[in-house]
Design a protein around this motif. Structure first.
Motif, PDB file in Angstrom:
ATOM      1  N   TYR A 152      62.172  59.236  29.847  1.00 25.97           N
ATOM      2  CA  TYR A 152      61.778  60.477  30.506  1.00 25.97           C
ATOM      3  C   TYR A 152      62.220  61.667  29.663  1.00 25.97           C
ATOM      4  O   TYR A 152      63.307  61.657  29.074  1.00 25.97           O
ATOM      5  CB  TYR A 152      62.411  60.555  31.907  1.00 25.97           C
ATOM      6  CG  TYR A 152      61.911  61.718  32.727  1.00 25.97           C
ATOM      7  CD1 TYR A 152      60.755  61.601  33.489  1.00 25.97           C
ATOM      8  CD2 TYR A 152      62.582  62.940  32.743  1.00 25.97           C
ATOM      9  CE1 TYR A 152      60.281  62.669  34.241  1.00 25.97           C
ATOM     10  CE2 TYR A 152      62.118  64.008  33.482  1.00 25.97           C
ATOM     11  CZ  TYR A 152      60.964  63.864  34.234  1.00 25.97           C
ATOM     12  OH  TYR A 152      60.493  64.923  34.969  1.00 25.97           O
TER      13      TYR A 152
ATOM     14  N   SER B  71      57.905  64.478  31.928  1.00 27.07           N
ATOM     15  CA  SER B  71      57.110  63.323  32.332  1.00 27.07           C
ATOM     16  C   SER B  71      57.775  62.037  31.885  1.00 27.07           C
ATOM     17  O   SER B  71      58.597  62.023  30.957  1.00 27.07           O
ATOM     18  CB  SER B  71      55.708  63.429  31.728  1.00 27.07           C
ATOM     19  OG  SER B  71      54.899  62.359  32.148  1.00 27.07           O
TER      20      SER B  71
ATOM     21  N   GLY C 216      52.787  60.194  32.416  1.00 28.05           N
ATOM     22  CA  GLY C 216      52.565  60.998  33.602  1.00 28.05           C
ATOM     23  C   GLY C 216      51.689  62.206  33.368  1.00 28.05           C
ATOM     24  O   GLY C 216      51.280  62.516  32.239  1.00 28.05           O
ATOM     25  N   ASP C 217      51.418  62.933  34.455  1.00 32.86           N
ATOM     26  CA  ASP C 217      50.554  64.108  34.375  1.00 32.86           C
ATOM     27  C   ASP C 217      51.143  65.188  33.471  1.00 32.86           C
ATOM     28  O   ASP C 217      50.406  65.915  32.791  1.00 32.86           O
ATOM     29  CB  ASP C 217      50.330  64.687  35.774  1.00 32.86           C
ATOM     30  CG  ASP C 217      49.423  63.819  36.628  1.00 32.86           C
ATOM     31  OD1 ASP C 217      48.640  63.027  36.049  1.00 32.86           O
ATOM     32  OD2 ASP C 217      49.501  63.919  37.866  1.00 32.86           O
ATOM     33  N   GLY C 218      52.465  65.313  33.459  1.00 32.12           N
ATOM     34  CA  GLY C 218      53.084  66.326  32.630  1.00 32.12           C
ATOM     35  C   GLY C 218      52.819  66.119  31.151  1.00 32.12           C
ATOM     36  O   GLY C 218      52.584  67.082  30.406  1.00 32.12           O
ATOM     37  N   TYR C 219      52.854  64.886  30.710  1.00 31.72           N
ATOM     38  CA  TYR C 219      52.549  64.563  29.325  1.00 31.72           C
ATOM     39  C   TYR C 219      51.094  64.915  29.011  1.00 31.72           C
ATOM     40  O   TYR C 219      50.791  65.516  27.974  1.00 31.72           O
ATOM     41  CB  TYR C 219      52.794  63.073  29.083  1.00 31.72           C
ATOM     42  CG  TYR C 219      52.817  62.669  27.620  1.00 31.72           C
ATOM     43  CD1 TYR C 219      54.021  62.425  26.977  1.00 31.72           C
ATOM     44  CD2 TYR C 219      51.639  62.507  26.898  1.00 31.72           C
ATOM     45  CE1 TYR C 219      54.058  62.041  25.641  1.00 31.72           C
ATOM     46  CE2 TYR C 219      51.656  62.139  25.570  1.00 31.72           C
ATOM     47  CZ  TYR C 219      52.872  61.904  24.953  1.00 31.72           C
ATOM     48  OH  TYR C 219      52.892  61.528  23.620  1.00 31.72           O
TER      49      TYR C 219
ATOM     50  N   GLY D 206      47.360  62.066  33.899  1.00 30.81           N
ATOM     51  CA  GLY D 206      48.150  60.943  33.411  1.00 30.81           C
ATOM     52  C   GLY D 206      47.455  59.610  33.616  1.00 30.81           C
ATOM     53  O   GLY D 206      46.482  59.491  34.355  1.00 30.81           O
TER      54      GLY D 206
END
Length: 295
Positions: free
Chosen positions: A168, A176, A205-208, A232
């Protein structure tokens, strides 16, 4: 520039091949996994360290179709049965000790990756991607579990292993998590040479996806790329091969040449992003060659 984790395994592979002749000692056979379990017991005491450095030919950024060379370090070892690996921007330690005579290797420990993807626009040739702006360097920390089996296909000394890692971003660049399953197979060919194959994938994830593959309206105006929102999911799969040849004639000691390469395919929203589909390519290649020493 991001050094893909699996690509630099070729440097770490310099120390993981245990040829058949060396098995007259009670040292346990090696593991060619993507984690610290790649290190092995090479001598009677089971302690060994291999260090190396080489050149890596890799994309300017994740998804680029422009390539460049960069130097990279590698180190792999085992002390009192505890294995560790440094492969470029990735490091890990197996906290479950390997013991002489074991054919089943259970693996678990910490892992860390320094993600340099698009952290310096000076290293990116494509002006459209440069216009998207720089991102910070992500510090991704987590752990892995795995299992390896010695003596599977070609001889009593080859190794098949499966592992799953999670890390993480702890310093808030993409905020993410990343899951990475990996399957590795490694076998000695002689006292001088060994080869390995591996396959892995990454689920992010969506953040990445937002950080590295989304194009906002403001970025679209600045770069000329169409606006795009990435979500993501499964980001890519990677296939690779590694190999090492001992210049000293003995893989357990002395200098060796190590080389490897990977092919990675970006999937789903990641491959469809204009950062990839317009300015870059879904197909990602990487090659490395270097020199290592085992002592």
């Amino acid at each position: 520039m991001r050094l893909f984790p699996t690509a630099l395994l070729a440097l770490a592979a310099a120390g993981v091949a245990t040829p058949a002749l060396a098995q007259s000692s009670p040292g346990s056979p090696p593991d060619a996994g993507a984690t610290a379990s790649t290190a092995a017991d090479f001598d009677v005491d089971g302690d060994s360290i291999t260090i190396g450095a080489g050149g890596v030919y890799l994309p300017d950024y994740e998804g680029s179709n422009d390539y460049r060379f960069t130097p990279a370090p590698g180190a792999i070892g085992s002390y009192d049965g505890f294995a560790f690996t440094l492969a470029g921007n990735r490091a890990s330690v197996d906290l479950i000790p390997n013991r002489a005579g074991d054919t089943i290797d259970f693996q678990a420990g910490p892992i860390g990756v320094v993600n340099f993807n698009r952290s310096s626009i000076k290293s990116i040739d494509d002006r459209r991607v440069r216009a998207l702006g720089e991102l910070g360097t992500a510090i991704e920390l987590g752990g892995f579990v795995g299992i390896g089996k010695t003596g599977v296909i070609t001889s009593p000394y080859d190794r098949l292993s499966l592992s799953l890692s999670y890390r993480y971003d702890v310093n808030g660049v993409h905020k993410s998590g990343i899951w990475q399953p990996t399957i590795n197979y490694f076998t000695p060919l002689s006292t001088k040479a060994a080869v390995g194959l591996f396959v892995s994938g990454e689920h992010v994830g969506d953040g990445y996806a937002r950080s590295y593959f989304t194009v906002t309206q403001a970025q679209s105006v600045a770069s000329g790329l169409p606006a795009y929102t990435a979500r993501g999911g499964w980001k890519n799969y990677t296939l690779g091969a590694i190999g090492t040849y001992a210049l000293s004639g003995d893989l357990l000691h002395g200098f060796k040449i190590v080389a490897g390469g990977t092919y990675s395919r970006l999937l789903n929203d990641f491959g469809d992003s204009p950062i990839v589909s317009v300015a870059g390519s879904r197909d990602q290649w990487l090659g490395t060659v270097g020199l290592a020493y085992t002592f």
